[in-house]
Design a protein around this motif. Structure first.
Motif, PDB file in Angstrom:
ATOM      1  N   VAL A   1       0.846  -1.199   0.000  1.00  0.00           N
ATOM      2  CA  VAL A   1       0.000   0.000   0.000  1.00  0.00           C
ATOM      3  C   VAL A   1       0.877   1.244   0.000  1.00  0.00           C
ATOM      4  O   VAL A   1       0.617   2.216  -0.729  1.00  0.00           O
ATOM      5  N   ALA A   2       1.948   1.217   0.806  1.00  0.00           N
ATOM      6  CA  ALA A   2       2.885   2.339   0.843  1.00  0.00           C
ATOM      7  C   ALA A   2       3.600   2.505  -0.495  1.00  0.00           C
ATOM      8  O   ALA A   2       3.798   3.628  -0.981  1.00  0.00           O
ATOM      9  N   VAL A   3       3.973   1.400  -1.092  1.00  0.00           N
ATOM     10  CA  VAL A   3       4.672   1.452  -2.386  1.00  0.00           C
ATOM     11  C   VAL A   3       3.790   2.097  -3.451  1.00  0.00           C
ATOM     12  O   VAL A   3       4.234   2.981  -4.208  1.00  0.00           O
ATOM     13  N   LEU A   4       2.527   1.686  -3.509  1.00  0.00           N
ATOM     14  CA  LEU A   4       1.634   2.244  -4.518  1.00  0.00           C
ATOM     15  C   LEU A   4       1.251   3.691  -4.206  1.00  0.00           C
ATOM     16  O   LEU A   4       1.021   4.485  -5.124  1.00  0.00           O
ATOM     17  N   ALA A   5       1.175   4.052  -2.933  1.00  0.00           N
ATOM     18  CA  ALA A   5       0.920   5.451  -2.592  1.00  0.00           C
ATOM     19  C   ALA A   5       2.078   6.331  -3.056  1.00  0.00           C
ATOM     20  O   ALA A   5       1.867   7.437  -3.593  1.00  0.00           O
ATOM     21  N   ALA A   6       3.301   5.852  -2.842  1.00  0.00           N
ATOM     22  CA  ALA A   6       4.465   6.598  -3.339  1.00  0.00           C
ATOM     23  C   ALA A   6       4.449   6.667  -4.866  1.00  0.00           C
ATOM     24  O   ALA A   6       4.808   7.700  -5.462  1.00  0.00           O
ATOM     25  N   ALA A   7       4.037   5.575  -5.512  1.00  0.00           N
ATOM     26  CA  ALA A   7       3.928   5.583  -6.976  1.00  0.00           C
ATOM     27  C   ALA A   7       2.912   6.615  -7.439  1.00  0.00           C
ATOM     28  O   ALA A   7       3.118   7.306  -8.446  1.00  0.00           O
ATOM     29  N   ALA A   8       1.790   6.744  -6.708  1.00  0.00           N
ATOM     30  CA  ALA A   8       0.783   7.745  -7.055  1.00  0.00           C
ATOM     31  C   ALA A   8       1.367   9.148  -6.963  1.00  0.00           C
ATOM     32  O   ALA A   8       1.072  10.020  -7.803  1.00  0.00           O
ATOM     33  N   ALA A   9       2.221   9.384  -5.949  1.00  0.00           N
ATOM     34  CA  ALA A   9       2.868  10.686  -5.818  1.00  0.00           C
ATOM     35  C   ALA A   9       3.778  10.971  -7.010  1.00  0.00           C
ATOM     36  O   ALA A   9       3.759  12.079  -7.582  1.00  0.00           O
ATOM     37  N   LEU A  10       4.561   9.987  -7.411  1.00  0.00           N
ATOM     38  CA  LEU A  10       5.462  10.167  -8.553  1.00  0.00           C
ATOM     39  C   LEU A  10       4.688  10.385  -9.847  1.00  0.00           C
ATOM     40  O   LEU A  10       5.045  11.242 -10.667  1.00  0.00           O
ATOM     41  N   LEU A  11       3.620   9.616 -10.036  1.00  0.00           N
ATOM     42  CA  LEU A  11       2.800   9.778 -11.239  1.00  0.00           C
ATOM     43  C   LEU A  11       2.093  11.122 -11.232  1.00  0.00           C
ATOM     44  O   LEU A  11       1.917  11.751 -12.290  1.00  0.00           O
ATOM     45  N   GLY A  12       1.648  11.567 -10.054  1.00  0.00           N
ATOM     46  CA  GLY A  12       1.017  12.878  -9.961  1.00  0.00           C
ATOM     47  C   GLY A  12       1.964  13.983 -10.373  1.00  0.00           C
ATOM     48  O   GLY A  12       1.577  14.941 -11.052  1.00  0.00           O
ATOM     49  N   HIS A  13       3.238  13.863  -9.987  1.00  0.00           N
ATOM     50  CA  HIS A  13       4.231  14.850 -10.414  1.00  0.00           C
ATOM     51  C   HIS A  13       4.479  14.765 -11.908  1.00  0.00           C
ATOM     52  O   HIS A  13       4.610  15.791 -12.596  1.00  0.00           O
ATOM     53  N   ALA A  14       4.506  13.540 -12.436  1.00  0.00           N
ATOM     54  CA  ALA A  14       4.725  13.372 -13.872  1.00  0.00           C
ATOM     55  C   ALA A  14       3.577  13.934 -14.689  1.00  0.00           C
ATOM     56  O   ALA A  14       3.766  14.360 -15.836  1.00  0.00           O
ATOM     57  N   ALA A  15       2.360  13.949 -14.114  1.00  0.00           N
ATOM     58  CA  ALA A  15       1.181  14.412 -14.841  1.00  0.00           C
ATOM     59  C   ALA A  15       0.907  15.890 -14.629  1.00  0.00           C
ATOM     60  O   ALA A  15      -0.175  16.372 -14.964  1.00  0.00           O
ATOM     61  N   ARG A  16       1.887  16.630 -14.106  1.00  0.00           N
ATOM     62  CA  ARG A  16       1.636  18.019 -13.732  1.00  0.00           C
ATOM     63  C   ARG A  16       1.255  18.899 -14.917  1.00  0.00           C
ATOM     64  O   ARG A  16       0.596  19.921 -14.744  1.00  0.00           O
ATOM     65  N   GLY A  17       1.627  18.520 -16.144  1.00  0.00           N
ATOM     66  CA  GLY A  17       1.292  19.344 -17.305  1.00  0.00           C
ATOM     67  C   GLY A  17       0.072  18.874 -18.061  1.00  0.00           C
ATOM     68  O   GLY A  17      -0.250  19.417 -19.117  1.00  0.00           O
ATOM     69  N   ALA A  18      -0.655  17.885 -17.514  1.00  0.00           N
ATOM     70  CA  ALA A  18      -1.749  17.282 -18.273  1.00  0.00           C
ATOM     71  C   ALA A  18      -3.111  17.882 -17.977  1.00  0.00           C
ATOM     72  O   ALA A  18      -4.099  17.479 -18.549  1.00  0.00           O
ATOM     73  N   SER A  19      -3.183  18.855 -17.073  1.00  0.00           N
ATOM     74  CA  SER A  19      -4.490  19.430 -16.729  1.00  0.00           C
ATOM     75  C   SER A  19      -5.053  20.206 -17.890  1.00  0.00           C
ATOM     76  O   SER A  19      -4.353  20.863 -18.646  1.00  0.00           O
ATOM     77  N   ALA A  20      -6.376  20.173 -17.999  1.00  0.00           N
ATOM     78  CA  ALA A  20      -7.051  20.871 -19.100  1.00  0.00           C
ATOM     79  C   ALA A  20      -6.968  22.375 -18.923  1.00  0.00           C
ATOM     80  O   ALA A  20      -6.990  23.119 -19.867  1.00  0.00           O
ATOM     81  N   HIS A  21      -6.901  22.820 -17.646  1.00  0.00           N
ATOM     82  CA  HIS A  21      -6.902  24.266 -17.443  1.00  0.00           C
ATOM     83  C   HIS A  21      -5.685  24.748 -16.666  1.00  0.00           C
ATOM     84  O   HIS A  21      -5.621  25.906 -16.293  1.00  0.00           O
ATOM     85  N   ARG A  22      -4.757  23.865 -16.389  1.00  0.00           N
ATOM     86  CA  ARG A  22      -3.449  24.224 -15.834  1.00  0.00           C
ATOM     87  C   ARG A  22      -3.544  25.246 -14.697  1.00  0.00           C
ATOM     88  O   ARG A  22      -3.137  26.376 -14.813  1.00  0.00           O
ATOM     89  N   PRO A  23      -4.058  24.865 -13.557  1.00  0.00           N
ATOM     90  CA  PRO A  23      -4.112  25.783 -12.459  1.00  0.00           C
ATOM     91  C   PRO A  23      -2.739  26.110 -11.945  1.00  0.00           C
ATOM     92  O   PRO A  23      -1.774  25.406 -12.133  1.00  0.00           O
TER      93      PRO A  23
END
Length: 370
Positions: free
Chosen positions: A346-368
């Motif tokens: 669970v900890a491993v996948l939570a950390a993976a979610a954090a890394l993926l969230g950082h990788a997806a920082r430019g994918a927002s439709a309205h880029r807040p």
């Protein structure tokens, strides 16, 4: 959940038969989630929400009327289908509202879901001692229909805005999520990325729901009452985190919220899985709930902002898949290694979610601003 023992006795199902019947819920939900995305694109998310609300309410009463494992599995398939449908439709309607109010209020809706689950479980336990399963589930059907009837006029009064990503307003016809066609190119990849983020966090929810109490009771030798409070504490802090989610998103932005939440959940789950004292495990569960609280809502909201109902459907389906995979995966790993080590996934996948969230920082439709 509180009526499962009564339904099991009524149908005469063995534990394995009941497990197969309960797969109907998961199967129905997964099958209809993507279909609901198409229905929302054609008819609008609000009418589909009302229709699924009626179907879900009616399906609640059906399990108490069954007398065999086969019929139980079939009615649970209907329940799962309506549950999956309303999940996608409500989240799609919420994405429309987020766009309209121009505030990141999606976590508030998921907080209501968490509080409703906690309240329902608590009240269900009290009512179960006084009412039989048929009367109890019929009462829930009536309440569900009344709530749907009360909400329907507000949902249907005004049509929802057409979900068009802001960065594509000059190309409305070709905008991702605006037409009936499938997702393509970078939009498909971005939506899949947010779906995987949702999966990583839902994995943790499912794992703690099924294995948290057992970990406390068998590995820490906690009193059964204390052990049972572990998941309740996790759910409570998750609800609290979601209630404060809008403020958090406005201050930190979506990417920082995803990254901070994932890392906080990873640290909390390492403590919850490996700590030698009961109170430390409970603290770890509480921290995990706070960390995971806003990741799923943000992932679904960003997928919806990119691709409308289709994005919500794809992310929700992947996320729900994580909730299904989590408990059996933990079980297999616990047999192979040990339950504490299995829970560290669970900890491993939570950390993976954090890394993926950082990788997806430019994918927002309205880029807040982040």
């Amino acid at each position: 959940m509180v009526r499962i023992p009564a339904i099991e006795e009524q149908t005469g199902a063995s534990a394995s038969d009941l497990g197969l019947a309960l797969l109907g819920v998961s199967g129905g939900a997964v099958i209809t989630m993507m279909l609901t995305g198409r229905l929302c694109r054609r008819f609008g998310s609000r009418p589909v929400t009302v229709a699924c609300g009626v179907l879900l309410s009616l399906s609640i009463a059906l399990p108490a009327q069954t007398h065999s494992t086969l019929t139980l599995g079939l009615v649970l398939l209907v329940f799962g289908a309506s549950y999956g449908g309303i999940n996608v439709a409500m989240n799609s309607a919420a994405v429309d509202l987020v766009r309209a109010v121009r505030r990141p209020v999606m976590p508030s809706f998921h907080a209501a879901f968490s509080l409703g689950a906690m309240t329902g479980a608590g009240l269900g336990g009290l009512v179960a001692a006084r009412l039989g399963a048929p009367a109890h589930l019929l009462a829930l059907t009536v309440i569900g229909l009344l709530v749907t009837a009360a909400a329907a006029p507000a949902l249907l009064r005004h049509p929802a805005p057409v979900p068009v990503p802001e960065r594509s307003r000059e190309r409305r016809v070709e905008a991702p999520g605006n037409g009936p066609g499938p997702l393509r190119g970078t939009t498909r990849k971005a939506v899949a990325l947010f779906g995987v983020i949702a999966l990583c966090t839902a994995y943790g929810e499912g794992a703690l729901a099924e294995w948290g109490t057992l970990h406390l009771q068998e590995d820490l030798h906690a009193h059964p009452g204390v052990a049972a409070s572990g998941y309740s504490l996790f759910a409570l802090t998750m609800a609290v985190g979601r209630l404060s989610g809008t403020t958090l998103l406005e201050r930190l932005g979506q990417t920082r919220t995803l990254v901070a939440g994932g890392m906080l959940a990873a640290a909390g789950m390492l403590l919850g899985a490996l700590a030698p004292a009961t109170w430390l495990v409970l603290l770890g569960f509480a921290v995990t709930g706070l960390g995971l609280a806003n990741i799923f809502p943000v992932a679904v909201a960003r997928a919806g902002a990119l691709a409308g109902p289709s994005g919500v459907a794809a992310a929700s389906t992947l996320g729900y898949g994580g909730m299904l995979v989590g408990p059996p995966a933990i079980g297999f790993l616990a047999d192979w290694l040990s339950l504490p080590l299995a829970l560290t996934t669970v900890a491993v996948l939570a950390a993976a979610a954090a890394l993926l969230g950082h990788a997806a920082r430019g994918a927002s439709a309205h880029r807040p601003s982040e």
